[in-house]
Design an enzyme around this catalytic site. Structure first.
Site, PDB file in Angstrom:
ATOM      1  N   GLY A  60      45.785  26.286  25.176  1.00 54.90           N
ATOM      2  CA  GLY A  60      46.152  25.570  26.394  1.00 54.90           C
ATOM      3  C   GLY A  60      47.617  25.782  26.705  1.00 54.90           C
ATOM      4  O   GLY A  60      48.386  26.232  25.845  1.00 54.90           O
ATOM      5  N   CYS A  87      45.220  28.397  18.711  1.00 57.14           N
ATOM      6  CA  CYS A  87      46.488  28.271  19.426  1.00 57.14           C
ATOM      7  C   CYS A  87      46.839  26.797  19.643  1.00 57.14           C
ATOM      8  O   CYS A  87      47.104  26.084  18.690  1.00 57.14           O
ATOM      9  CB  CYS A  87      46.445  29.065  20.726  1.00 57.14           C
ATOM     10  SG  CYS A  87      48.073  29.326  21.480  1.00 57.14           S
ATOM     11  N   TYR A  88      46.834  26.303  20.887  1.00 59.92           N
ATOM     12  CA  TYR A  88      47.148  24.889  21.110  1.00 59.92           C
ATOM     13  C   TYR A  88      46.189  23.995  20.343  1.00 59.92           C
ATOM     14  O   TYR A  88      46.586  22.968  19.778  1.00 59.92           O
ATOM     15  CB  TYR A  88      47.086  24.553  22.602  1.00 59.92           C
ATOM     16  CG  TYR A  88      47.418  23.101  22.900  1.00 59.92           C
ATOM     17  CD1 TYR A  88      48.735  22.703  23.080  1.00 59.92           C
ATOM     18  CD2 TYR A  88      46.419  22.136  22.960  1.00 59.92           C
ATOM     19  CE1 TYR A  88      49.045  21.367  23.324  1.00 59.92           C
ATOM     20  CE2 TYR A  88      46.718  20.805  23.195  1.00 59.92           C
ATOM     21  CZ  TYR A  88      48.037  20.429  23.380  1.00 59.92           C
ATOM     22  OH  TYR A  88      48.344  19.108  23.599  1.00 59.92           O
ATOM     23  N   HIS A 175      45.086  34.177  19.220  1.00 68.37           N
ATOM     24  CA  HIS A 175      43.866  34.167  20.041  1.00 68.37           C
ATOM     25  C   HIS A 175      42.882  35.215  19.504  1.00 68.37           C
ATOM     26  O   HIS A 175      42.943  36.386  19.877  1.00 68.37           O
ATOM     27  CB  HIS A 175      44.197  34.478  21.499  1.00 68.37           C
ATOM     28  CG  HIS A 175      44.908  33.376  22.213  1.00 68.37           C
ATOM     29  ND1 HIS A 175      44.247  32.315  22.789  1.00 68.37           N
ATOM     30  CD2 HIS A 175      46.226  33.153  22.419  1.00 68.37           C
ATOM     31  CE1 HIS A 175      45.126  31.490  23.331  1.00 68.37           C
ATOM     32  NE2 HIS A 175      46.338  31.969  23.107  1.00 68.37           N
ATOM     33  N   GLU A 177      39.876  35.510  20.320  1.00 70.33           N
ATOM     34  CA  GLU A 177      38.872  35.845  21.331  1.00 70.33           C
ATOM     35  C   GLU A 177      39.248  37.054  22.181  1.00 70.33           C
ATOM     36  O   GLU A 177      38.387  37.613  22.878  1.00 70.33           O
ATOM     37  CB  GLU A 177      38.598  34.637  22.238  1.00 70.33           C
ATOM     38  CG  GLU A 177      39.732  34.274  23.190  1.00 70.33           C
ATOM     39  CD  GLU A 177      40.778  33.346  22.578  1.00 70.33           C
ATOM     40  OE1 GLU A 177      41.512  32.709  23.344  1.00 70.33           O
ATOM     41  OE2 GLU A 177      40.851  33.272  21.335  1.00 70.33           O
ATOM     42  N   SER A 229      17.822  37.321  47.604  1.00 72.60           N
ATOM     43  CA  SER A 229      18.772  38.188  48.308  1.00 72.60           C
ATOM     44  C   SER A 229      18.657  39.642  47.893  1.00 72.60           C
ATOM     45  O   SER A 229      19.132  40.535  48.602  1.00 72.60           O
ATOM     46  CB  SER A 229      20.205  37.708  48.020  1.00 72.60           C
ATOM     47  OG  SER A 229      20.556  37.960  46.674  1.00 72.60           O
ATOM     48  N   ASP A 233      21.318  37.822  40.425  1.00 75.57           N
ATOM     49  CA  ASP A 233      21.185  36.408  40.081  1.00 75.57           C
ATOM     50  C   ASP A 233      19.904  35.804  40.650  1.00 75.57           C
ATOM     51  O   ASP A 233      19.115  35.193  39.926  1.00 75.57           O
ATOM     52  CB  ASP A 233      22.403  35.621  40.572  1.00 75.57           C
ATOM     53  CG  ASP A 233      23.699  36.103  39.953  1.00 75.57           C
ATOM     54  OD1 ASP A 233      23.627  36.782  38.915  1.00 75.57           O
ATOM     55  OD2 ASP A 233      24.768  35.823  40.518  1.00 75.57           O
ATOM     56  N   LYS A 381      27.015  36.340  33.299  1.00 71.15           N
ATOM     57  CA  LYS A 381      26.406  37.447  34.050  1.00 71.15           C
ATOM     58  C   LYS A 381      25.758  38.486  33.137  1.00 71.15           C
ATOM     59  O   LYS A 381      24.649  38.956  33.415  1.00 71.15           O
ATOM     60  CB  LYS A 381      27.459  38.107  34.944  1.00 71.15           C
ATOM     61  CG  LYS A 381      26.965  39.324  35.713  1.00 71.15           C
ATOM     62  CD  LYS A 381      26.046  38.949  36.874  1.00 71.15           C
ATOM     63  CE  LYS A 381      26.861  38.572  38.075  1.00 71.15           C
ATOM     64  NZ  LYS A 381      26.003  38.398  39.273  1.00 71.15           N
TER      65      LYS A 381
END
Length: 526
Positions: A60, A87-88, A175, A177, A229, A233, A381
């Protein structure tokens, strides 16, 4: 409360305002464990009510000493749930457990060499002693809480990671990630498997089966409508519902005449053939052209397209509802292709499931009310694509690049006419064919093709002078659509595209390349 099986319980990612919270959730899922993001303001008892299998505290922007800085309730660490602080989250965890966090004046940002202790370490098992990690912090943990073993350090951070296996509490200052941390994914996987004891059971086949079952339980024997559409999705959402309830689903496809070459046929033929869905097709292309006549302002064009779509879908929905009601099968549900990032960005999805349909499909009347079915609301996604393939949705739809709702109407700079649409479709088809031939479809995120209809340029074709339109290529790469960079396509591919367009599309005599990043430019030109 009955305890859910461990494999079905979420790994909670507690968001402290980190730009990477969604990325952490994705990395957990890439380790085949289901994850959910919750705000740091959620009380501990509500977090625990979700029966988490593990908890990750995100980074954060705050300093733990700033006024109003988010804190961690120490009760979280007494619940027996494995926790990883990042981290934070690492600093807040250290402080809540009695460690010392201080302003040292030594900030670390970007790639930083770290020395770890892989021997007897849960997080760093199977890794090298020296590794590059991605730092972004000003405060540092100076003393680990009692009972914790320090397992990593950097030049500026004496306590860069700690572990307490007995309490199953862990933390790292960097981090893991982000891809810049060499062993970052391994650290996350080690926490989940070795620290939390989780099995890697979040698989595509299992996810698809679970989603189908959930939809079947929600809908029961009622009927449902879906606005299709042709994008990934709505198509995957429809495929899930179709597999769950079969002919209780009716899809409505509004062909507004602003799709790319072959896309309407792809929906009407390939999707129906693959899924067996009942499809109501509304050809409204002339209505949309009439609504766009004389309009050149981008915002006016968008509004006109939106209004016409609302009216067309509304009428089609009324017809479906009326037909179903006359057969004694009232339509109670509306399918929406909401993805997990949409849920998170709108406040975490906390709220009522029943909402008026016009809030979701762009303007249905207030008296048409449905219960919302959102089969994709837990997925990112890439997971949607994987589930789509698992359910047999055609690859051409699953891997379709992002395409704006207003379609080619906002890729023509100037008035939209049937002739200009034909010109742009021809150029766009050539671009897609050449990118596919060069096996670049999945290398780029999307490649809008733009017709500058209100611009003409001088050219020479054959032995004569021409005064044709330019075509703009806009190949871009992006992970989150918030920022993007132009994709460096090979020169030979660009040359083939340019040659084919200027040879095969009569109204075009020039092809140009847009090399603007976002920001300052947007993805679309209008």
């Amino acid at each position: 409360m009955t305890e859910a099986p461990l494999e079905s319980r979420p790994v909670l990612v507690v968001d402290f305002g980190a730009q990477y919270a969604q990325l952490i959730a994705r990395r957990v899922r890439e380790a085949s464990c289901y994850s959910e993001i919750v705000p740091h303001t959620m009380p501990v008892e509500r977090m625990l009510a979700k029966q988490p299998s593990a908890i990750v505290l995100s980074g954060g922007p705050s300093s733990v000493y700033a006024d109003g800085a988010p804190a961690v309730d120490p009760a979280l660490f007494e619940a027996g749930v494995p926790v990883l602080g990042i981290c934070y989250g690492f600093q807040a965890m250290a402080r809540a457990l009695g460690g010392d966090v201080a302003h040292t004046g030594q900030r670390e940002y970007g790639g930083t060499p770290a020395r770890v202790q892989p021997q007897d370490s849960t997080l760093f098992h199977g890794q090298t002693d020296e590794q590059s990690v991605w730092m972004s912090h000003g405060d540092s943990v100076q003393r680990a809480p009692e009972g914790f073993r320090v397992t990593a350090e950097t030049v500026g951070t004496p306590v860069a990671a700690f572990e307490n296996d007995e309490r199953r509490l862990y933390g790292v200052q960097w981090h893991p990630e982000v891809v810049h941390s060499t062993f970052g994914q391994r650290v996350i996987e080690n926490f989940l498997a070795r620290g939390a004891g989780l099995e890697r059971s979040w698989t595509t086949a299992g996810v698809a089966e679970e989603l189908v079952q959930r939809v079947r339980e929600q809908i029961g024997d009622a009927h449902v409508i879906c606005g299709l559409s042709g994008g990934v999705d709505s198509s995957v959402a429809a495929a899930i519902v179709q597999k769950a309830v079969g002919d209780q689903l009716t899809c409505v496809f509004v062909d507004h005449g602003l799709l790319r070459d072959g896309e309407a046929e792809q929906v009407e033929r390939d999707f129906v053939e693959a899924t067996g869905v009942a499809l109501k097709v509304v050809d409204a292309s002339q209505k949309f052209l009439d609504a766009l006549a004389g309009l050149t302002d981008p915002e006016e064009k968008r509004k006109a397209i939106g209004r016409e779509f609302i009216r067309t879908f509304e009428q089609a929905a009324r017809e479906v509802v009326g037909e179903a009601a006359s057969d004694g099968h009232p339509v109670k549900f509306l399918v929406q292709g909401t993805l997990y990032p949409d849920v998170v960005e709108s406040g975490g999805g906390e709220g009522a499931a029943n909402i008026k349909s016009h809030h979701n499909v762009g303007g249905l009347p207030d008296d048409l009310q449905f219960e919302l079915v959102e089969p994709l609301r837990t997925l990112f996604k890439d997971e949607v694509r994987a589930v789509g393939l698992e359910l047999g949705v055609p690859e051409g739809i699953v891997w379709r690049q992002p395409f704006p709702g207003p379609g080619l109407g906002i890729r023509i700079v100037g008035e939209v006419t049937a002739e200009r649409l034909a010109t742009l479709r021809a150029a766009d088809r050539i671009v897609r064919e050449e990118l596919t031939a060069a096996e670049l479809d999945r290398t780029i995120w999307q490649c809008p093709v733009v017709l500058l209809a209100d611009v003409r340029s001088v050219g020479v074709q054959g032995d004569g002078r021409t005064y044709g339109h330019p075509i703009v290529l806009r190949p871009v790469s992006s992970e989150d659509a918030m920022t993007a960079d132009w994709t460096r396509l090979p020169y030979d591919v660009l040359a083939r595209i340019s040659t084919r367009i200027t040879n095969e599309v009569a109204e075009v005599n020039r092809v140009v390349l847009d090399v603007t990043s976002k920001p300052p430019g947007t993805i679309e030109w209008e």
